[in-house]
Scaffold this motif. Structure first.
Motif, PDB file in Angstrom:
ATOM      1  N   GLU A  11     -14.355  61.466   2.688  1.00  0.00           N
ATOM      2  CA  GLU A  11     -15.161  62.242   2.904  1.00  0.00           C
ATOM      3  C   GLU A  11     -16.679  63.495   2.932  1.00  0.00           C
ATOM      4  O   GLU A  11     -17.272  63.331   4.216  1.00  0.00           O
ATOM      5  CB  GLU A  11     -13.918  63.683   3.009  1.00  0.00           C
ATOM      6  CG  GLU A  11     -12.512  63.549   3.407  1.00  0.00           C
ATOM      7  CD  GLU A  11     -11.843  65.343   3.223  1.00  0.00           C
ATOM      8  OE1 GLU A  11     -11.500  65.362   3.973  1.00  0.00           O
ATOM      9  OE2 GLU A  11     -12.036  65.081   2.302  1.00  0.00           O
ATOM     10  N   THR A  12     -17.171  62.844   2.096  1.00  0.00           N
ATOM     11  CA  THR A  12     -18.351  63.036   2.264  1.00  0.00           C
ATOM     12  C   THR A  12     -19.202  62.294   2.386  1.00  0.00           C
ATOM     13  O   THR A  12     -19.976  62.948   2.751  1.00  0.00           O
ATOM     14  CB  THR A  12     -18.346  63.277   0.143  1.00  0.00           C
ATOM     15  OG1 THR A  12     -18.041  64.112  -0.858  1.00  0.00           O
ATOM     16  CG2 THR A  12     -20.247  63.228   0.072  1.00  0.00           C
ATOM     17  N   LEU A  13     -18.870  61.135   2.061  1.00  0.00           N
ATOM     18  CA  LEU A  13     -19.945  59.681   3.114  1.00  0.00           C
ATOM     19  C   LEU A  13     -20.083  60.571   4.719  1.00  0.00           C
ATOM     20  O   LEU A  13     -20.826  59.747   5.069  1.00  0.00           O
ATOM     21  CB  LEU A  13     -19.355  58.707   2.007  1.00  0.00           C
ATOM     22  CG  LEU A  13     -20.039  58.273   1.185  1.00  0.00           C
ATOM     23  CD1 LEU A  13     -19.671  56.746   0.518  1.00  0.00           C
ATOM     24  CD2 LEU A  13     -21.289  58.954   0.662  1.00  0.00           C
ATOM     25  N   ASP A  14     -19.004  60.317   4.836  1.00  0.00           N
ATOM     26  CA  ASP A  14     -18.577  60.742   6.108  1.00  0.00           C
ATOM     27  C   ASP A  14     -18.942  61.640   6.637  1.00  0.00           C
ATOM     28  O   ASP A  14     -20.082  61.702   8.055  1.00  0.00           O
ATOM     29  CB  ASP A  14     -16.192  60.649   6.484  1.00  0.00           C
ATOM     30  CG  ASP A  14     -15.782  59.438   6.251  1.00  0.00           C
ATOM     31  OD1 ASP A  14     -16.487  58.126   6.862  1.00  0.00           O
ATOM     32  OD2 ASP A  14     -14.972  59.800   6.176  1.00  0.00           O
ATOM     33  N   ALA A  15     -19.279  62.720   5.877  1.00  0.00           N
ATOM     34  CA  ALA A  15     -20.204  64.473   6.321  1.00  0.00           C
ATOM     35  C   ALA A  15     -21.470  63.590   6.019  1.00  0.00           C
ATOM     36  O   ALA A  15     -22.259  64.413   7.378  1.00  0.00           O
ATOM     37  CB  ALA A  15     -19.765  64.610   5.591  1.00  0.00           C
ATOM     38  N   LEU A  16     -21.824  62.948   5.530  1.00  0.00           N
ATOM     39  CA  LEU A  16     -23.346  62.666   5.671  1.00  0.00           C
ATOM     40  C   LEU A  16     -23.770  61.462   6.633  1.00  0.00           C
ATOM     41  O   LEU A  16     -24.797  61.990   7.115  1.00  0.00           O
ATOM     42  CB  LEU A  16     -24.293  61.723   4.215  1.00  0.00           C
ATOM     43  CG  LEU A  16     -23.707  62.572   2.966  1.00  0.00           C
ATOM     44  CD1 LEU A  16     -24.190  61.446   2.007  1.00  0.00           C
ATOM     45  CD2 LEU A  16     -24.038  63.755   3.041  1.00  0.00           C
ATOM     46  N   ARG A  17     -22.682  61.020   7.181  1.00  0.00           N
ATOM     47  CA  ARG A  17     -22.830  59.926   8.461  1.00  0.00           C
ATOM     48  C   ARG A  17     -23.328  60.740   9.235  1.00  0.00           C
ATOM     49  O   ARG A  17     -24.012  61.030  10.691  1.00  0.00           O
ATOM     50  CB  ARG A  17     -21.372  59.433   8.643  1.00  0.00           C
ATOM     51  CG  ARG A  17     -22.323  57.718   8.028  1.00  0.00           C
ATOM     52  CD  ARG A  17     -20.981  56.498   8.189  1.00  0.00           C
ATOM     53  NE  ARG A  17     -20.221  57.001   8.022  1.00  0.00           N
ATOM     54  CZ  ARG A  17     -19.590  56.440   6.617  1.00  0.00           C
ATOM     55  NH1 ARG A  17     -20.072  55.655   5.646  1.00  0.00           N
ATOM     56  NH2 ARG A  17     -17.718  57.003   6.384  1.00  0.00           N
ATOM     57  N   GLU A  18     -22.261  62.076   9.510  1.00  0.00           N
ATOM     58  CA  GLU A  18     -21.664  63.003  10.634  1.00  0.00           C
ATOM     59  C   GLU A  18     -23.134  64.302  10.569  1.00  0.00           C
ATOM     60  O   GLU A  18     -23.558  63.995  11.747  1.00  0.00           O
ATOM     61  CB  GLU A  18     -20.305  64.169  10.535  1.00  0.00           C
ATOM     62  CG  GLU A  18     -19.901  63.181  10.799  1.00  0.00           C
ATOM     63  CD  GLU A  18     -19.463  62.958  11.904  1.00  0.00           C
ATOM     64  OE1 GLU A  18     -20.210  63.572  13.250  1.00  0.00           O
ATOM     65  OE2 GLU A  18     -18.634  61.725  11.903  1.00  0.00           O
ATOM     66  N   ALA A  19     -23.464  64.228   9.570  1.00  0.00           N
ATOM     67  CA  ALA A  19     -24.971  65.572   9.588  1.00  0.00           C
ATOM     68  C   ALA A  19     -26.130  64.391  10.117  1.00  0.00           C
ATOM     69  O   ALA A  19     -27.224  64.873  10.631  1.00  0.00           O
ATOM     70  CB  ALA A  19     -25.138  65.516   7.918  1.00  0.00           C
ATOM     71  N   ARG A  20     -26.102  63.293  10.045  1.00  0.00           N
ATOM     72  CA  ARG A  20     -27.761  62.599  10.289  1.00  0.00           C
ATOM     73  C   ARG A  20     -27.146  62.482  12.068  1.00  0.00           C
ATOM     74  O   ARG A  20     -28.470  62.525  12.450  1.00  0.00           O
ATOM     75  CB  ARG A  20     -27.291  61.138   9.598  1.00  0.00           C
ATOM     76  CG  ARG A  20     -27.553  60.849   8.519  1.00  0.00           C
ATOM     77  CD  ARG A  20     -28.020  60.187   7.587  1.00  0.00           C
ATOM     78  NE  ARG A  20     -29.416  58.913   7.943  1.00  0.00           N
ATOM     79  CZ  ARG A  20     -30.402  58.855   6.935  1.00  0.00           C
ATOM     80  NH1 ARG A  20     -29.522  57.811   6.484  1.00  0.00           N
ATOM     81  NH2 ARG A  20     -31.568  58.127   7.378  1.00  0.00           N
ATOM     82  N   ALA A  21     -25.826  62.630  11.889  1.00  0.00           N
ATOM     83  CA  ALA A  21     -25.530  62.373  13.474  1.00  0.00           C
ATOM     84  C   ALA A  21     -25.705  63.252  14.374  1.00  0.00           C
ATOM     85  O   ALA A  21     -26.345  63.050  15.899  1.00  0.00           O
ATOM     86  CB  ALA A  21     -24.105  61.996  13.915  1.00  0.00           C
ATOM     87  N   ALA A  22     -26.143  64.401  14.091  1.00  0.00           N
ATOM     88  CA  ALA A  22     -26.345  65.756  14.856  1.00  0.00           C
ATOM     89  C   ALA A  22     -27.627  65.903  14.060  1.00  0.00           C
ATOM     90  O   ALA A  22     -28.112  67.268  14.807  1.00  0.00           O
ATOM     91  CB  ALA A  22     -25.491  67.335  14.095  1.00  0.00           C
TER      92      ALA A  22
END
Length: 283
Positions: free
Chosen positions: A195-206
């Motif tokens: 979930e942490t790595l998924d969140a990093l991807r989402e953060a950059r997408a945002a």
């Protein structure tokens, strides 16, 4: 590190991967080499593959990616790098003392990394300018995120701790970006929650720039972070020791304070006045 000192095995091996773009599988191999230096320099490709949980051909491709003809050439290089490296004092004490001494070594290596003050200062300015400042830490990293955020809130007007996973995590990241956030500070520590790595991807997408405090320059966080700040995790006891990552977090908070000393002083004075009025502390 003092002039003339022999670098620790982990430092020597980590230097092999600096500036090399590695695949996720290759990062697993690199992380394995760092964690098991210098003994890994005497293992076969098959043994390294088993230790890292990858295939033997992956180990060979990894060696080629580093510029070697194959794994035997990489192994020779590993032996060269670790041949003169100290293994520690002859009388290292019991296992508890060894764990503490290993943490001292982790802190010493961190001190060496901080010789480049401008890199930390620039990262501090990036985080100080992010309004709000989201701070991510899931599972084992959650206490570090909370510890950092507790103190950061005294000098930053809007610190948001993200310590729960699930579908709401992406919502909170997007909300922070919409509110004006420009950066995310993430604590990414073993065993690297998915979930942490998924969140990093989402953060950059945002549109957020990601600053990651992680345990190794070849951890899985490096693929998803704009700035990677490594601090080794102690693995000698049943559960990991996070002494160096916590120290690095507070060093980074100092850089945030230094980014705007006048505003920092004003906020600290306001807090102290409020604390005195409410009699929060005994001393």
């Amino acid at each position: 590190m003092n002039d003339g000192a022999v670098a620790a095995p982990t430092d020597q091996v980590s230097g092999l991967f600096q500036g090399v773009r590695l695949t996720p599988t290759q990062r697993r191999i690199a992380h394995c080499l760092v964690q098991h230096a210098p003994t890994v320099a005497y293992l076969s490709a098959a043994e390294v593959a088993e230790l890292a949980g990858v295939s033997q051909p992956s180990v060979t491709r990894f060696a080629v990616a580093l510029g070697h003809d194959g794994y035997p050439a990489l192994r020779r290089r590993l032996r060269e790098l670790t041949a003169g490296a100290p293994d520690g004092p002859a009388d290292a004490g019991n296992e508890l003392q060894q764990a503490v001494r290993a943490e001292i070594g982790n802190l010493d290596r961190l001190a060496g990394q901080l010789a480049d003050r401008e890199r930390i200062a620039e990262t501090g300015r990036l985080l100080a300018a992010s309004r709000p400042l989201p701070v991510l830490g899931l599972r084992a990293a959650a206490p570090l995120a909370a510890y950092f955020a507790y103190f950061a809130a005294k000098v930053h007007p809007d610190v948001r701790v993200l310590d729960d996973g699930g579908s709401l995590l992406t919502d909170r990241l997007e909300q922070a970006a919409e509110a004006g956030a420009g950066a995310l500070l993430a604590f990414v520590l073993p065993r690297y929650p998915r979930e942490t790595l998924d969140a990093l991807r989402e953060a950059r997408a945002a549109g957020l720039r990601v600053v990651a405090i992680t345990d190794s320059p070849v951890s899985p966080a490096t693929e998803h972070a704009d700035v990677v700040l490594p601090a080794a995790v102690g693995a000698q006891l049943v559960f990991d020791l996070h002494t160096a990552p916590m120290t690095l977090a507070m060093v980074l908070l100092q850089a945030i304070c230094d980014a705007d000393p006048a505003d920092t002083q004003r906020r600290l004075e306001a807090f102290e006045a409020s604390a005195a009025r409410r009699q929060l502390f005994l001393g």
